[in-house]
Design a protein around this motif. Structure first.
Motif, PDB file in Angstrom:
ATOM      1  N   THR A  76      31.897 125.055  82.315  1.00  0.00           N
ATOM      2  CA  THR A  76      30.981 123.918  82.272  1.00  0.00           C
ATOM      3  C   THR A  76      31.003 123.268  83.652  1.00  0.00           C
ATOM      4  OG1 THR A  76      32.747 122.406  81.665  1.00  0.00           O
ATOM      5  CG2 THR A  76      31.511 123.441  79.850  1.00  0.00           C
ATOM      6  N   LEU A  77      30.150 122.284  83.843  1.00  0.00           N
ATOM      7  CA  LEU A  77      30.151 121.566  85.114  1.00  0.00           C
ATOM      8  C   LEU A  77      31.492 120.867  85.323  1.00  0.00           C
ATOM      9  CD1 LEU A  77      28.310 120.927  87.509  1.00  0.00           C
ATOM     10  CD2 LEU A  77      27.603 118.855  86.326  1.00  0.00           C
ATOM     11  N   THR A  78      32.078 120.359  84.252  1.00  0.00           N
ATOM     12  CA  THR A  78      33.373 119.689  84.366  1.00  0.00           C
ATOM     13  C   THR A  78      34.428 120.650  84.895  1.00  0.00           C
ATOM     14  OG1 THR A  78      32.837 118.172  82.587  1.00  0.00           O
ATOM     15  CG2 THR A  78      35.165 118.448  83.091  1.00  0.00           C
ATOM     16  N   GLN A  79      34.431 121.868  84.370  1.00  0.00           N
ATOM     17  CA  GLN A  79      35.418 122.844  84.832  1.00  0.00           C
ATOM     18  C   GLN A  79      35.175 123.224  86.292  1.00  0.00           C
ATOM     19  OE1 GLN A  79      34.584 125.303  81.509  1.00  0.00           O
ATOM     20  NE2 GLN A  79      36.399 124.643  80.378  1.00  0.00           N
ATOM     21  N   TYR A  80      33.913 123.279  86.655  1.00  0.00           N
ATOM     22  CA  TYR A  80      33.561 123.522  88.062  1.00  0.00           C
ATOM     23  C   TYR A  80      34.104 122.397  88.949  1.00  0.00           C
ATOM     24  CZ  TYR A  80      30.272 123.577  92.079  1.00  0.00           C
ATOM     25  OH  TYR A  80      29.704 123.559  93.325  1.00  0.00           O
ATOM     26  N   PHE A  81      33.878 121.176  88.533  1.00  0.00           N
ATOM     27  CA  PHE A  81      34.363 120.026  89.312  1.00  0.00           C
ATOM     28  C   PHE A  81      35.887 120.048  89.433  1.00  0.00           C
ATOM     29  CE2 PHE A  81      30.504 117.234  88.084  1.00  0.00           C
ATOM     30  CZ  PHE A  81      29.869 117.518  89.275  1.00  0.00           C
ATOM     31  N   VAL A  82      36.547 120.324  88.323  1.00  0.00           N
ATOM     32  CA  VAL A  82      38.011 120.340  88.347  1.00  0.00           C
ATOM     33  C   VAL A  82      38.489 121.414  89.321  1.00  0.00           C
ATOM     34  CG1 VAL A  82      40.084 120.869  87.002  1.00  0.00           C
ATOM     35  CG2 VAL A  82      38.325 119.363  86.045  1.00  0.00           C
ATOM     36  N   TRP A  83      37.894 122.612  89.228  1.00  0.00           N
ATOM     37  CA  TRP A  83      38.372 123.722  90.064  1.00  0.00           C
ATOM     38  C   TRP A  83      38.147 123.435  91.546  1.00  0.00           C
ATOM     39  CZ3 TRP A  83      38.622 127.501  93.547  1.00  0.00           C
ATOM     40  CH2 TRP A  83      39.513 128.556  93.323  1.00  0.00           C
ATOM     41  N   TYR A  84      36.903 123.162  91.928  1.00  0.00           N
ATOM     42  CA  TYR A  84      36.586 123.033  93.357  1.00  0.00           C
ATOM     43  C   TYR A  84      36.909 121.657  93.929  1.00  0.00           C
ATOM     44  CZ  TYR A  84      34.135 127.518  93.557  1.00  0.00           C
ATOM     45  OH  TYR A  84      33.822 128.848  93.547  1.00  0.00           O
ATOM     46  N   TYR A  85      36.513 120.613  93.193  1.00  0.00           N
ATOM     47  CA  TYR A  85      36.616 119.266  93.767  1.00  0.00           C
ATOM     48  C   TYR A  85      38.044 118.728  93.691  1.00  0.00           C
ATOM     49  CZ  TYR A  85      31.471 118.593  93.783  1.00  0.00           C
ATOM     50  OH  TYR A  85      30.123 118.675  94.015  1.00  0.00           O
ATOM     51  N   LEU A  86      38.657 118.884  92.530  1.00  0.00           N
ATOM     52  CA  LEU A  86      39.927 118.196  92.307  1.00  0.00           C
ATOM     53  C   LEU A  86      41.127 119.064  92.637  1.00  0.00           C
ATOM     54  CD1 LEU A  86      39.131 116.332  88.964  1.00  0.00           C
ATOM     55  CD2 LEU A  86      38.857 115.520  91.306  1.00  0.00           C
ATOM     56  N   GLU A  87      41.046 120.352  92.348  1.00  0.00           N
ATOM     57  CA  GLU A  87      42.271 121.143  92.437  1.00  0.00           C
ATOM     58  C   GLU A  87      42.295 122.165  93.585  1.00  0.00           C
ATOM     59  OE1 GLU A  87      43.004 122.647  88.498  1.00  0.00           O
ATOM     60  OE2 GLU A  87      43.738 120.701  87.808  1.00  0.00           O
ATOM     61  N   HIS A  88      41.328 123.059  93.651  1.00  0.00           N
ATOM     62  CA  HIS A  88      41.530 124.233  94.502  1.00  0.00           C
ATOM     63  C   HIS A  88      40.562 124.396  95.674  1.00  0.00           C
ATOM     64  CE1 HIS A  88      44.279 125.086  91.351  1.00  0.00           C
ATOM     65  NE2 HIS A  88      43.358 125.432  90.468  1.00  0.00           N
ATOM     66  N   GLY A  89      39.505 123.603  95.713  1.00  0.00           N
ATOM     67  CA  GLY A  89      38.548 123.746  96.812  1.00  0.00           C
ATOM     68  C   GLY A  89      39.195 123.559  98.173  1.00  0.00           C
ATOM     69  N   LYS A  90      40.237 122.750  98.200  1.00  0.00           N
ATOM     70  CA  LYS A  90      40.905 122.452  99.482  1.00  0.00           C
ATOM     71  C   LYS A  90      41.665 123.655 100.046  1.00  0.00           C
ATOM     72  CE  LYS A  90      44.918 120.360  97.147  1.00  0.00           C
ATOM     73  NZ  LYS A  90      44.376 120.362  95.769  1.00  0.00           N
ATOM     74  N   HIS A  91      41.858 124.693  99.234  1.00  0.00           N
ATOM     75  CA  HIS A  91      42.589 125.865  99.727  1.00  0.00           C
ATOM     76  C   HIS A  91      41.711 126.800 100.565  1.00  0.00           C
ATOM     77  CE1 HIS A  91      46.014 124.653  97.480  1.00  0.00           C
ATOM     78  NE2 HIS A  91      45.446 124.806  96.305  1.00  0.00           N
ATOM     79  N   PHE A  92      40.415 126.537 100.601  1.00  0.00           N
ATOM     80  CA  PHE A  92      39.533 127.408 101.383  1.00  0.00           C
ATOM     81  C   PHE A  92      39.732 127.163 102.879  1.00  0.00           C
ATOM     82  CE2 PHE A  92      36.458 129.662  98.621  1.00  0.00           C
ATOM     83  CZ  PHE A  92      36.925 129.217  97.393  1.00  0.00           C
ATOM     84  N   ARG A  93      40.067 128.239 103.600  1.00  0.00           N
ATOM     85  CA  ARG A  93      40.223 128.187 105.057  1.00  0.00           C
ATOM     86  C   ARG A  93      38.849 128.459 105.700  1.00  0.00           C
ATOM     87  NH1 ARG A  93      44.084 133.226 105.071  1.00  0.00           N
ATOM     88  NH2 ARG A  93      42.257 133.849 103.847  1.00  0.00           N
ATOM     89  N   PRO A  94      38.730 128.203 106.992  1.00  0.00           N
ATOM     90  CA  PRO A  94      37.445 128.506 107.649  1.00  0.00           C
ATOM     91  C   PRO A  94      36.980 129.940 107.393  1.00  0.00           C
ATOM     92  CG  PRO A  94      38.805 127.187 109.102  1.00  0.00           C
ATOM     93  CD  PRO A  94      39.670 127.502 107.909  1.00  0.00           C
ATOM     94  N   GLN A  95      37.898 130.912 107.468  1.00  0.00           N
ATOM     95  CA  GLN A  95      37.470 132.301 107.271  1.00  0.00           C
ATOM     96  C   GLN A  95      37.024 132.565 105.823  1.00  0.00           C
ATOM     97  OE1 GLN A  95      40.623 131.245 108.076  1.00  0.00           O
ATOM     98  NE2 GLN A  95      42.136 132.858 107.672  1.00  0.00           N
ATOM     99  N   ASP A  96      37.492 131.742 104.888  1.00  0.00           N
ATOM    100  CA  ASP A  96      37.052 131.914 103.500  1.00  0.00           C
ATOM    101  C   ASP A  96      35.622 131.398 103.319  1.00  0.00           C
ATOM    102  OD1 ASP A  96      39.637 132.872 102.912  1.00  0.00           O
ATOM    103  OD2 ASP A  96      40.352 130.804 102.724  1.00  0.00           O
ATOM    104  N   ILE A  97      35.330 130.287 104.008  1.00  0.00           N
ATOM    105  CA  ILE A  97      33.949 129.786 104.004  1.00  0.00           C
ATOM    106  C   ILE A  97      33.019 130.851 104.606  1.00  0.00           C
ATOM    107  CG2 ILE A  97      32.399 128.018 104.945  1.00  0.00           C
ATOM    108  CD1 ILE A  97      34.329 126.768 102.976  1.00  0.00           C
ATOM    109  N   ALA A  98      33.465 131.435 105.711  1.00  0.00           N
ATOM    110  CA  ALA A  98      32.647 132.454 106.379  1.00  0.00           C
ATOM    111  C   ALA A  98      32.424 133.659 105.474  1.00  0.00           C
ATOM    112  CB  ALA A  98      33.314 132.886 107.686  1.00  0.00           C
ATOM    113  N   ALA A  99      33.465 134.076 104.773  1.00  0.00           N
ATOM    114  CA  ALA A  99      33.346 135.270 103.920  1.00  0.00           C
ATOM    115  C   ALA A  99      32.289 135.067 102.844  1.00  0.00           C
ATOM    116  CB  ALA A  99      34.701 135.600 103.294  1.00  0.00           C
ATOM    117  N   GLY A 100      32.370 133.931 102.145  1.00  0.00           N
ATOM    118  CA  GLY A 100      31.384 133.647 101.096  1.00  0.00           C
ATOM    119  C   GLY A 100      29.984 133.517 101.662  1.00  0.00           C
ATOM    120  N   ASN A 101      29.873 132.808 102.792  1.00  0.00           N
ATOM    121  CA  ASN A 101      28.556 132.609 103.405  1.00  0.00           C
ATOM    122  C   ASN A 101      27.905 133.936 103.798  1.00  0.00           C
ATOM    123  OD1 ASN A 101      28.726 129.845 103.200  1.00  0.00           O
ATOM    124  ND2 ASN A 101      28.172 129.488 105.330  1.00  0.00           N
ATOM    125  N   ARG A 102      28.699 134.821 104.389  1.00  0.00           N
ATOM    126  CA  ARG A 102      28.127 136.066 104.883  1.00  0.00           C
ATOM    127  C   ARG A 102      27.609 136.919 103.710  1.00  0.00           C
ATOM    128  NH1 ARG A 102      29.969 136.806 109.815  1.00  0.00           N
ATOM    129  NH2 ARG A 102      32.124 136.453 109.159  1.00  0.00           N
TER     130      ARG A 102
END
Ligand code: ZN
Length: 496
Positions: free
Chosen positions: A93-119
């Motif tokens: 659900t949107l709540t689970q999305y928010f919990v995963w990315y916003y509150l808990e694990h989104g901060k673990h993404f390094r610059p190269q992880d952003i690049a990987a998803g973007n590419r």
């Protein structure tokens, strides 16, 4: 090409290209359908559209007979960094999305992880005939993350807009950062037609309106704002009202979802000229509210379509068009049935969603040089043609064919800015192997950081214990509590 012939070589870069004999959907002001017509591309522009065109010597011909030639599609809201986790959140659900990315694990993404998803997301766009994609990039915890996002987009020959955001801090904080401003100015002034810039943040409805400074920064910089508005249990009419009362609703503003709003908010959006980015698959599944297609028609609000995030859905505008038609029609029928009535004529036509997926996106981005096939415009072109597919004929209603029959595998040829990036169903000059390696590295990093138990649990979450904190406000940066979302609070009026 018959099936016995070897696959043709892709056109040579820099040479003119003509797509011959297709059914051309111009998507111009008159939305003309031209049967058996040609589209000539010279350099980065459309040189001519019409029947039996004379072409310069050396022009490469692409046989478009039996196919549909249309403008490249435009996705005005995709969190491209999340494509590194394709399909992980299928049951969220949107709540689970928010919990995963916003509150808990989104901060673990390094610059190269952003690049990987973007590419990967950027390549996926080209494959599906999406020639312009707005990267709603709200995982940019540092300028290094942003540089990585830009590098990845630039490595793929599509048209992109970096919508700069950071969910780990208040927008008034990061928009004040001189390094962030310098990057935004660089993108704004880059003169790079293939890379635009927006500023991406949400307005919580906090009466103290802390987002004001971010809007002022955007205005100073002359960069448009894109914002998730009317998202059930996250943003609502208060955010729209605050934006309006402080003079921050402009024609360039894009309101993503805009689902759970009242008539008052739609009137404010219509009166100030902004547009709504409808992400129907997301709204159906995540729970932002019903796609506001009835309201945009009622209030005359410009519309574009978007996919939101490949953590649930693939970046495919055929799906967006189909879902949008289905959701609107379901609502129209159901509303009538509840009153004992029968719908005999549908209000939302296939032609309209094809417009939203093309010229609607161009208008939302303030670009009158893309989104339609007319001489002089930028050559962003898609040929839908699949001679091996039983779904490719008969071709009777071209808009209906695009919205309800075609799919990404039918995308034969794609041009961006005059460059052929996909031909004969194959991406041109793009090697997926290093992209796969890059994604695997990101997944290794996330799994080892989170641990296998947390990783597995995140994919198949249990129902959340009703933690008021999460449901009230997913944004860490404000303690504001919206009473209307609590039991006994003010009765809410759904958007439709
Ligand atoms: Zn979104």
């Amino acid at each position: 090409m018959s099936q016995s012939e070897p696959p043709a070589e892709p056109p040579v870069a820099g040479r003119p290209v003509v797509l011959r004999g297709g059914t051309v959907l111009t998507m111009g002001d008159a939305s003309t359908v031209l049967p058996d017509a040609d589209v000539l591309v010279v350099g980065d522009r459309l040189a001519a559209v019409g029947s039996g065109l004379d072409v310069p010597e050396g022009t490469r011909e692409i046989d478009a007979r039996g196919g549909i030639v249309m403008p490249g599609m435009i996705d005005t809201h995709r969190h491209m960094w999340q494509t590194a986790m394709r399909g992980y959140g299928a049951d969220w659900t949107l709540t689970q999305y928010f919990v995963w990315y916003y509150l808990e694990h989104g901060k673990h993404f390094r610059p190269q992880d952003i690049a990987a998803g973007n590419r990967l997301s950027a390549i996926e766009s080209l494959d599906a005939g999406v020639t312009t994609t707005v990267d709603w990039s709200h995982g940019l915890q540092s300028v290094e993350h942003a540089e990585a996002a830009v590098e990845a987009l630039r490595s793929v020959p599509g048209r992109f807009v970096l919508a700069y955001g950071n969910i780990q801090a208040g927008p008034w904080e990061w928009t004040a950062d001189p390094a962030v401003r310098a990057l935004l100015e660089r993108l704004r002034d880059g003169g790079d037609d293939l890379m635009g810039v927006q500023i991406a943040f949400d307005v919580t409805g906090d009466p103290s309106f802390p987002e004001r400074a971010a809007f002022e920064a955007a205005r100073e910089l002359g960069i448009p704002v894109t914002t998730h508005a009317g998202v059930w249990a996250a943003t609502n009419d208060d955010g729209i009202r605050l934006m309006h009362e402080h003079g921050f609703m402009t024609p360039e503003t894009i309101y993503v979802h805009a689902a759970t709003l009242t008539a008052d908010s739609y009137q404010r959006i219509a009166a100030t000229g902004g547009s709504i980015s409808v992400a129907t698959e997301s709204e159906c599944s995540a729970g932002q509210g019903h796609a506001p297609t009835a309201q945009v028609l009622q209030y005359g609000i410009p519309v574009s379509l978007s996919m939101d995030t490949s953590v649930w859905w693939s970046g495919d505008m055929f799906s967006a068009m189909r879902a949008t038609l289905n959701a609107d029609r379901m609502a129209e029928h159901m509303d009538a049935h509840l009153k004992g009535d029968t719908i005999t004529h549908l209000r939302l036509r296939a032609q309209r969603v094809v417009e939203w997926a093309t010229r609607g996106g161009a208008a939302a981005l303030g670009r009158d040089d893309i989104g339609s096939l007319q001489a002089g415009k930028r050559a962003d072109v898609v040929l839908i043609k699949n001679d091996r597919s039983p779904v490719s004929f008969p071709l009777l209603n071209p808009y209906g064919h695009v919205a309800f029959q075609a799919q990404r595998a039918d995308v034969h040829t794609v041009l961006v800015n005059g460059r052929v990036v996909k031909f004969a169903h194959e991406l041109v000059g793009i090697d997926l192997a290093p992209v796969r390696t890059e994604i695997e590295d990101t997944l290794d990093h996330l799994r080892s950081t989170l641990g296998e138990e947390v990783w597995a649990h995140g994919m198949f979450p249990e129902l959340p214990s009703a933690e008021a904190e999460v449901l009230d406000n997913p944004y860490r940066y404000s303690d504001y509590k919206d009473q209307s979302k609590r039991a006994g609070g003010e009765e809410r009026v759904l958007g439709r």
